[in-house]
Design a protein around this motif. Structure first.
Motif, PDB file in Angstrom:
ATOM      1  N   LEU A  24       0.829  -1.201   0.000  1.00  0.00           N
ATOM      2  CA  LEU A  24       0.000   0.000   0.000  1.00  0.00           C
ATOM      3  C   LEU A  24       0.867   1.257   0.000  1.00  0.00           C
ATOM      4  N   GLY A  25       1.950   1.234   0.775  1.00  0.00           N
ATOM      5  CA  GLY A  25       2.881   2.356   0.772  1.00  0.00           C
ATOM      6  C   GLY A  25       3.491   2.575  -0.602  1.00  0.00           C
ATOM      7  N   GLY A  26       3.778   1.472  -1.310  1.00  0.00           N
ATOM      8  CA  GLY A  26       4.296   1.592  -2.667  1.00  0.00           C
ATOM      9  C   GLY A  26       3.296   2.223  -3.607  1.00  0.00           C
ATOM     10  N   LEU A  27       2.029   1.891  -3.431  1.00  0.00           N
ATOM     11  CA  LEU A  27       0.976   2.490  -4.259  1.00  0.00           C
ATOM     12  C   LEU A  27       0.846   3.985  -3.961  1.00  0.00           C
ATOM     13  N   VAL A  28       1.014   4.351  -2.682  1.00  0.00           N
ATOM     14  CA  VAL A  28       0.995   5.770  -2.318  1.00  0.00           C
ATOM     15  C   VAL A  28       2.153   6.491  -2.991  1.00  0.00           C
ATOM     16  N   LEU A  29       3.321   5.856  -2.985  1.00  0.00           N
ATOM     17  CA  LEU A  29       4.488   6.447  -3.647  1.00  0.00           C
ATOM     18  C   LEU A  29       4.188   6.696  -5.130  1.00  0.00           C
ATOM     19  N   MET A  30       3.598   5.696  -5.791  1.00  0.00           N
ATOM     20  CA  MET A  30       3.285   5.841  -7.211  1.00  0.00           C
ATOM     21  C   MET A  30       2.289   6.971  -7.441  1.00  0.00           C
ATOM     22  N   PHE A  52      14.859   2.671  -3.714  1.00  0.00           N
ATOM     23  CA  PHE A  52      14.990   3.074  -2.314  1.00  0.00           C
ATOM     24  C   PHE A  52      13.847   2.507  -1.491  1.00  0.00           C
ATOM     25  N   TYR A  53      12.629   2.630  -2.003  1.00  0.00           N
ATOM     26  CA  TYR A  53      11.470   2.156  -1.239  1.00  0.00           C
ATOM     27  C   TYR A  53      11.499   0.635  -1.100  1.00  0.00           C
ATOM     28  N   THR A  54      11.911  -0.058  -2.143  1.00  0.00           N
ATOM     29  CA  THR A  54      11.998  -1.520  -2.086  1.00  0.00           C
ATOM     30  C   THR A  54      13.023  -1.957  -1.048  1.00  0.00           C
ATOM     31  N   PHE A  55      14.168  -1.275  -1.032  1.00  0.00           N
ATOM     32  CA  PHE A  55      15.212  -1.604  -0.050  1.00  0.00           C
ATOM     33  C   PHE A  55      14.697  -1.401   1.372  1.00  0.00           C
ATOM     34  N   VAL A  81       8.140   6.858   2.241  1.00  0.00           N
ATOM     35  CA  VAL A  81       7.653   7.186   0.897  1.00  0.00           C
ATOM     36  C   VAL A  81       8.209   8.535   0.452  1.00  0.00           C
ATOM     37  N   LEU A  82       8.140   9.517   1.326  1.00  0.00           N
ATOM     38  CA  LEU A  82       8.648  10.853   0.992  1.00  0.00           C
ATOM     39  C   LEU A  82      10.155  10.841   0.766  1.00  0.00           C
ATOM     40  N   VAL A  83      10.873  10.115   1.604  1.00  0.00           N
ATOM     41  CA  VAL A  83      12.330  10.028   1.451  1.00  0.00           C
ATOM     42  C   VAL A  83      12.695   9.356   0.131  1.00  0.00           C
ATOM     43  N   ALA A  84      11.938   8.333  -0.249  1.00  0.00           N
ATOM     44  CA  ALA A  84      12.185   7.666  -1.532  1.00  0.00           C
ATOM     45  C   ALA A  84      11.956   8.625  -2.696  1.00  0.00           C
ATOM     46  N   LEU A  85      10.934   9.468  -2.596  1.00  0.00           N
ATOM     47  CA  LEU A  85      10.688  10.467  -3.645  1.00  0.00           C
ATOM     48  C   LEU A  85      11.820  11.487  -3.712  1.00  0.00           C
ATOM     49  N   LEU A  86      12.325  11.897  -2.548  1.00  0.00           N
ATOM     50  CA  LEU A  86      13.457  12.819  -2.522  1.00  0.00           C
ATOM     51  C   LEU A  86      14.674  12.192  -3.205  1.00  0.00           C
ATOM     52  N   GLN A 101       9.488  22.434  -4.587  1.00  0.00           N
ATOM     53  CA  GLN A 101       8.709  21.213  -4.382  1.00  0.00           C
ATOM     54  C   GLN A 101       9.529  20.192  -3.590  1.00  0.00           C
ATOM     55  N   TRP A 102      10.774  20.063  -3.981  1.00  0.00           N
ATOM     56  CA  TRP A 102      11.654  19.092  -3.328  1.00  0.00           C
ATOM     57  C   TRP A 102      11.830  19.433  -1.855  1.00  0.00           C
ATOM     58  N   LEU A 103      12.031  20.715  -1.577  1.00  0.00           N
ATOM     59  CA  LEU A 103      12.192  21.151  -0.191  1.00  0.00           C
ATOM     60  C   LEU A 103      10.897  20.980   0.605  1.00  0.00           C
ATOM     61  N   ALA A 104       9.757  21.209  -0.046  1.00  0.00           N
ATOM     62  CA  ALA A 104       8.473  21.049   0.640  1.00  0.00           C
ATOM     63  C   ALA A 104       8.284  19.599   1.091  1.00  0.00           C
ATOM     64  N   ILE A 105       8.665  18.654   0.242  1.00  0.00           N
ATOM     65  CA  ILE A 105       8.565  17.240   0.611  1.00  0.00           C
ATOM     66  C   ILE A 105       9.483  16.939   1.789  1.00  0.00           C
ATOM     67  N   ALA A 106      10.700  17.508   1.765  1.00  0.00           N
ATOM     68  CA  ALA A 106      11.632  17.301   2.869  1.00  0.00           C
ATOM     69  C   ALA A 106      11.088  17.886   4.170  1.00  0.00           C
ATOM     70  N   VAL A 107      10.445  19.055   4.098  1.00  0.00           N
ATOM     71  CA  VAL A 107       9.874  19.682   5.293  1.00  0.00           C
ATOM     72  C   VAL A 107       8.751  18.813   5.860  1.00  0.00           C
TER      73      VAL A 107
END
Length: 242
Positions: A24-30, A52-55, A81-86, A101-107
């Motif tokens: 489910l977390g993977g689907l959220v990432l997608m 990253f998310y798989t690891f 999920v957010l860290v994998a996107l970063l 956008q990238w910084l917003a995800i990190a925040v």
């Protein structure tokens, strides 16, 4: 939710419940990644994020045998999920054109850092796994921010020491097992961790000059050296006393 509360009484292996939540977390990432087409602009961005998310998911499956993750660990999984996107957005420097956008995800990942602990306290669901899961994501987030800062500000490879010191500490514990002994609870350690992320985020903003970014990164590195120095000194004294 009944599904999670009754999970332990069902006949399916507990790890299947963990796998379902990780899927489910993977689907959220997608889904989130699809909503950020500029960050996930190329196949390379997707491959890195999914790798990253798989690891992370594999490590969760190995070290969490208890089935349902629980709400605190689910929040930490959302951070994963957010860290994998970063991480994915670093590929091909996609993050550079959409740095806000990238910084917003990190925040958001930083803000969620306090939520999982609060939930664990409220639900009395503390676990060594949850604390380690949270700590390792903090370390990975800091390393990714360092990689981004290296690309944007060209500060030199020394900036990677901010994110890499945690891993060097772990590597040093292999020849020196006393470094792996449990540490005492420390507000100082948590404050330094938060300052590292805040300093790196501030250094990464387009509004920050190169000089200011350098000073912020240096402050993060010096505070980290100070914190690790105290811990190494304490562990050394503890070992010699025993």
């Amino acid at each position: 939710m009944p599904f999670f509360s009754n999970a332990s009484s069902m006949t399916l292996p507990k790890r299947l419940y963990s796998a379902a939540e990780l899927l489910l977390g993977g689907l959220v990432l997608m889904t989130v990644g699809k909503g950020l087409p500029q960050l996930m602009a190329t196949s390379a961005n997707w491959w890195v994020a999914l790798a990253f998310y798989t690891f992370i998911s594999i490590l969760v499956m190995v070290f969490w045998p208890h089935g349902s993750l629980g709400w605190a660990n689910r929040v930490t999984l959302a951070r994963a999920v957010l860290v994998a996107l970063l991480a994915g957005a670093l590929a091909a420097n996609a993050f550079v054109e959409v740095i806000w956008q990238w910084l917003a995800i990190a925040v958001i990942a930083l803000l969620l850092d306090g939520v999982d602990g609060w939930i664990a306290r409220r639900t009395k669901s503390h676990s060594l796994f949850g604390a380690r899961f949270d700590m390792e994501l903090d370390a990975l987030l800091i390393l990714l921010l360092c990689a981004g800062l290296l690309r944007l500000e060209s500060l030199g490879l020394w900036v990677l020491m901010i994110g890499g010191m945690r891993y060097l500490f772990v590597a040093a514990s292999w020849p020196f097992p006393w470094l792996a002994e449990p540490l005492f609870e420390s507000f100082r350690r948590k404050a330094v961790c938060v300052w590292q992320v805040v300093a790196l985020l501030l250094a990464l903003t387009p509004l920050t000059s190169h000089l200011t970014a350098s000073l912020l990164a240096i402050s993060a590195l010096l505070s980290l050296l100070y914190s690790f120095g105290i811990d190494v000194w304490w562990l050394s004294r503890k070992t010699h006393r025993s």
